[in-house]
Write an enzyme that holds these catalytic residues in place. Sequence first.
Site, short mmCIF file in Angstrom:
data_model
loop_
_atom_site.label_atom_id
_atom_site.label_comp_id
_atom_site.label_asym_id
_atom_site.label_seq_id
_atom_site.Cartn_x
_atom_site.Cartn_y
_atom_site.Cartn_z
N VAL A 14 0.84 -1.20 0.00
CA VAL A 14 0.00 0.00 0.00
C VAL A 14 0.88 1.26 0.00
CG1 VAL A 14 -0.23 0.02 2.54
CG2 VAL A 14 -1.97 1.11 1.12
N ASP A 15 0.47 2.26 -0.80
CA ASP A 15 1.10 3.58 -0.83
C ASP A 15 2.57 3.55 -1.26
OD1 ASP A 15 0.84 6.32 -0.65
OD2 ASP A 15 1.44 6.41 1.45
N LYS A 18 2.12 2.53 -7.03
CA LYS A 18 1.62 1.76 -8.18
C LYS A 18 0.75 2.61 -9.10
CE LYS A 18 -0.16 -1.09 -5.28
NZ LYS A 18 0.35 -0.44 -4.07
N THR A 19 -0.25 3.25 -8.54
CA THR A 19 -1.17 4.06 -9.33
C THR A 19 -0.44 5.29 -9.86
OG1 THR A 19 -3.03 3.26 -8.03
CG2 THR A 19 -3.41 5.23 -9.34
N ILE A 38 -4.72 6.62 -1.93
CA ILE A 38 -4.56 5.16 -1.85
C ILE A 38 -5.69 4.50 -2.62
CG2 ILE A 38 -4.52 3.17 -0.30
CD1 ILE A 38 -3.30 5.04 1.83
N HIS A 80 -3.43 -2.47 -0.13
CA HIS A 80 -3.85 -2.62 1.26
C HIS A 80 -4.03 -4.10 1.60
CE1 HIS A 80 -6.33 -2.41 4.88
NE2 HIS A 80 -5.79 -1.22 5.05
#
Length: 127
Positions: A14-15, A18-19, A38, A80
């Site tokens: 998470v964080d 990726k995006t 996120i 997550h």
Amino acid sequence: MKVRQPIITVMGHVDHGKTSLLDCIRQTAIAEREPGHITQSIGASEIPTSVIEKMCGLLLEKFKFKIFVPGPLFIDTPGHEAFITLRKRGGSIADMAVRVIDINEGIKPQTAECLDILKNEKTPFVV
């Protein structure tokens, strides 16, 4: 014979970006609209071959490489802990994966989990 577009899953903790990495490729701002930046769901983006050719033009020319497949379909999986099922599904359908690791934080639990998923599915990946 028509060739199916490659499916590339983006995975990691998470964080860890990726995006944001996909936003750079797509020239979008999806991460900015997510609560806390996120990703809360799985996403898919088709990247046209023309975008790949534009971004990698010099490299393609240098090695005299031509792209003969349709632009890749990127699957953005949430990092997550609660979304393990989505990561497993993303890893199982991928032709290839991109494992994102935050250089400052190193290997975290979901990063290691992603490696296990990719090894179990025998999915090639880059970091």
